[in-house]
Design a protein around this motif. Sequence first.
Motif, PDB file in Angstrom:
ATOM      1  N   GLN A   3       0.842  -1.198   0.000  1.00  0.00           N
ATOM      2  CA  GLN A   3       0.000   0.000   0.000  1.00  0.00           C
ATOM      3  C   GLN A   3       0.875   1.244   0.000  1.00  0.00           C
ATOM      4  O   GLN A   3       1.907   1.291   0.669  1.00  0.00           O
ATOM      5  CB  GLN A   3      -0.901  -0.003   1.237  1.00  0.00           C
ATOM      6  N   GLN A   4       0.442   2.261  -0.757  1.00  0.00           N
ATOM      7  CA  GLN A   4       1.122   3.550  -0.777  1.00  0.00           C
ATOM      8  C   GLN A   4       0.152   4.609  -0.256  1.00  0.00           C
ATOM      9  O   GLN A   4      -1.046   4.561  -0.558  1.00  0.00           O
ATOM     10  CB  GLN A   4       1.574   3.919  -2.194  1.00  0.00           C
ATOM     11  N   THR A   5       0.678   5.565   0.525  1.00  0.00           N
ATOM     12  CA  THR A   5      -0.171   6.605   1.104  1.00  0.00           C
ATOM     13  C   THR A   5       0.474   7.978   0.945  1.00  0.00           C
ATOM     14  O   THR A   5       1.702   8.096   0.889  1.00  0.00           O
ATOM     15  CB  THR A   5      -0.435   6.364   2.602  1.00  0.00           C
ATOM     16  N   PHE A   6      -0.379   9.005   0.889  1.00  0.00           N
ATOM     17  CA  PHE A   6       0.087  10.395   0.919  1.00  0.00           C
ATOM     18  C   PHE A   6      -0.931  11.203   1.711  1.00  0.00           C
ATOM     19  O   PHE A   6      -2.143  11.082   1.483  1.00  0.00           O
ATOM     20  CB  PHE A   6       0.233  10.980  -0.482  1.00  0.00           C
ATOM     21  N   ARG A   7      -0.464  12.052   2.648  1.00  0.00           N
ATOM     22  CA  ARG A   7      -1.362  12.786   3.538  1.00  0.00           C
ATOM     23  C   ARG A   7      -0.894  14.227   3.697  1.00  0.00           C
ATOM     24  O   ARG A   7       0.296  14.512   3.759  1.00  0.00           O
ATOM     25  CB  ARG A   7      -1.426  12.104   4.900  1.00  0.00           C
ATOM     26  N   VAL A   8      -1.867  15.128   3.768  1.00  0.00           N
ATOM     27  CA  VAL A   8      -1.631  16.545   4.046  1.00  0.00           C
ATOM     28  C   VAL A   8      -2.404  16.911   5.308  1.00  0.00           C
ATOM     29  O   VAL A   8      -3.614  16.623   5.404  1.00  0.00           O
ATOM     30  CB  VAL A   8      -2.098  17.438   2.882  1.00  0.00           C
ATOM     31  N   THR A   9      -1.723  17.519   6.282  1.00  0.00           N
ATOM     32  CA  THR A   9      -2.364  17.920   7.533  1.00  0.00           C
ATOM     33  C   THR A   9      -2.057  19.387   7.815  1.00  0.00           C
ATOM     34  O   THR A   9      -0.895  19.804   7.753  1.00  0.00           O
ATOM     35  CB  THR A   9      -1.865  17.063   8.714  1.00  0.00           C
ATOM     36  N   LEU A  10      -3.083  20.150   8.142  1.00  0.00           N
ATOM     37  CA  LEU A  10      -2.934  21.559   8.494  1.00  0.00           C
ATOM     38  C   LEU A  10      -3.524  21.764   9.882  1.00  0.00           C
ATOM     39  O   LEU A  10      -4.679  21.383  10.139  1.00  0.00           O
ATOM     40  CB  LEU A  10      -3.656  22.443   7.477  1.00  0.00           C
ATOM     41  N   GLU A  11      -2.733  22.343  10.793  1.00  0.00           N
ATOM     42  CA  GLU A  11      -3.168  22.537  12.170  1.00  0.00           C
ATOM     43  C   GLU A  11      -2.981  23.991  12.591  1.00  0.00           C
ATOM     44  O   GLU A  11      -2.012  24.641  12.180  1.00  0.00           O
ATOM     45  CB  GLU A  11      -2.393  21.633  13.123  1.00  0.00           C
ATOM     46  N   ARG A  12      -3.869  24.442  13.465  1.00  0.00           N
ATOM     47  CA  ARG A  12      -3.812  25.812  13.984  1.00  0.00           C
ATOM     48  C   ARG A  12      -3.866  25.759  15.505  1.00  0.00           C
ATOM     49  O   ARG A  12      -4.680  25.034  16.093  1.00  0.00           O
ATOM     50  CB  ARG A  12      -5.009  26.596  13.459  1.00  0.00           C
ATOM     51  N   THR A  13      -2.970  26.513  16.163  1.00  0.00           N
ATOM     52  CA  THR A  13      -2.985  26.590  17.620  1.00  0.00           C
ATOM     53  C   THR A  13      -4.200  27.392  18.059  1.00  0.00           C
ATOM     54  O   THR A  13      -4.344  28.565  17.712  1.00  0.00           O
ATOM     55  CB  THR A  13      -1.702  27.240  18.144  1.00  0.00           C
ATOM     56  N   ALA A  14      -5.091  26.734  18.838  1.00  0.00           N
ATOM     57  CA  ALA A  14      -6.324  27.384  19.279  1.00  0.00           C
ATOM     58  C   ALA A  14      -6.228  27.905  20.706  1.00  0.00           C
ATOM     59  O   ALA A  14      -6.928  28.852  21.078  1.00  0.00           O
ATOM     60  CB  ALA A  14      -7.498  26.404  19.175  1.00  0.00           C
ATOM     61  N   ALA A  15      -5.386  27.285  21.510  1.00  0.00           N
ATOM     62  CA  ALA A  15      -5.173  27.684  22.900  1.00  0.00           C
ATOM     63  C   ALA A  15      -3.867  27.037  23.349  1.00  0.00           C
ATOM     64  O   ALA A  15      -3.271  26.236  22.620  1.00  0.00           O
ATOM     65  CB  ALA A  15      -6.344  27.249  23.784  1.00  0.00           C
ATOM     66  N   GLU A  16      -3.423  27.364  24.538  1.00  0.00           N
ATOM     67  CA  GLU A  16      -2.178  26.788  25.031  1.00  0.00           C
ATOM     68  C   GLU A  16      -2.285  25.267  25.088  1.00  0.00           C
ATOM     69  O   GLU A  16      -3.152  24.711  25.770  1.00  0.00           O
ATOM     70  CB  GLU A  16      -1.847  27.327  26.424  1.00  0.00           C
ATOM     71  N   GLY A  17      -1.428  24.588  24.345  1.00  0.00           N
ATOM     72  CA  GLY A  17      -1.413  23.132  24.322  1.00  0.00           C
ATOM     73  C   GLY A  17      -2.443  22.501  23.418  1.00  0.00           C
ATOM     74  O   GLY A  17      -2.472  21.271  23.288  1.00  0.00           O
ATOM     75  N   LEU A  18      -3.286  23.289  22.761  1.00  0.00           N
ATOM     76  CA  LEU A  18      -4.372  22.739  21.941  1.00  0.00           C
ATOM     77  C   LEU A  18      -4.214  23.139  20.484  1.00  0.00           C
ATOM     78  O   LEU A  18      -4.125  24.322  20.158  1.00  0.00           O
ATOM     79  CB  LEU A  18      -5.732  23.218  22.463  1.00  0.00           C
TER      80      LEU A  18
END
Length: 218
Positions: A66-81
């Motif tokens: 199996q081959q995989t490709f992933r894109v993830t975008l994250e934003r800091t919403a609060a301290e530690g979150l």
Amino acid sequence: MIPPRLRCPLLLAAMAAAWQPSKALAAEEDTQFWLVASATGDIADGTRLTLDASQRWREQARGDAQQTFRVTLERTAAEGLRLGGGAMILDAGGATELRPFQQAVYTTGRLELRTRIEERFFDGADRMELRLRQRIQISGKLGGGWRGSIGGEWLGLLQGRSRGQGASTEQWRALLGVSRQVAPKLDAGAAYWLILSPRGERRDRLSHVPMATVTWHF
């Protein structure tokens, strides 16, 4: 030498990886090997982008390589979150899965908790499959530039891909891994996944997955 504060968690992880309930002892077993390459970094203040790809060598009975490709975008919403999401595409033997997802990650000290919801679209499936993933992971320094991590994850189906297929537990996973910086902005590591897949009236499946990782921080 492993610091005293990490000896207990590492011991528990080793015991968890070695332990198998009586039902799992009779499970069908297979061995896989995963190679994962990723790039991660901040693209704006409080915004992180991660790209990863993998090659997963599996037995033909498990769906072949199996081959995989992933894109993830994250934003800091609060301290530690951090809140975010992305999409993943997977291909195995010409069969394709498209997997959008949303997630929340909370980190405090060495402890990280992640909740992820995935919408899974398969070629020829009756409908979208909906899956919930709950992960806990502990990471820390081991000395000599090495870092260690232990963790576990539950994967549950909220809606199966076939009509009439309801909620169920798809997998239990246990992880033990190490990594080290090998060049500026470049880490390499190795890990072991133990994956238990309950299958109702059929024998459960137990997968042993050694994994090699390379991560570039930009």
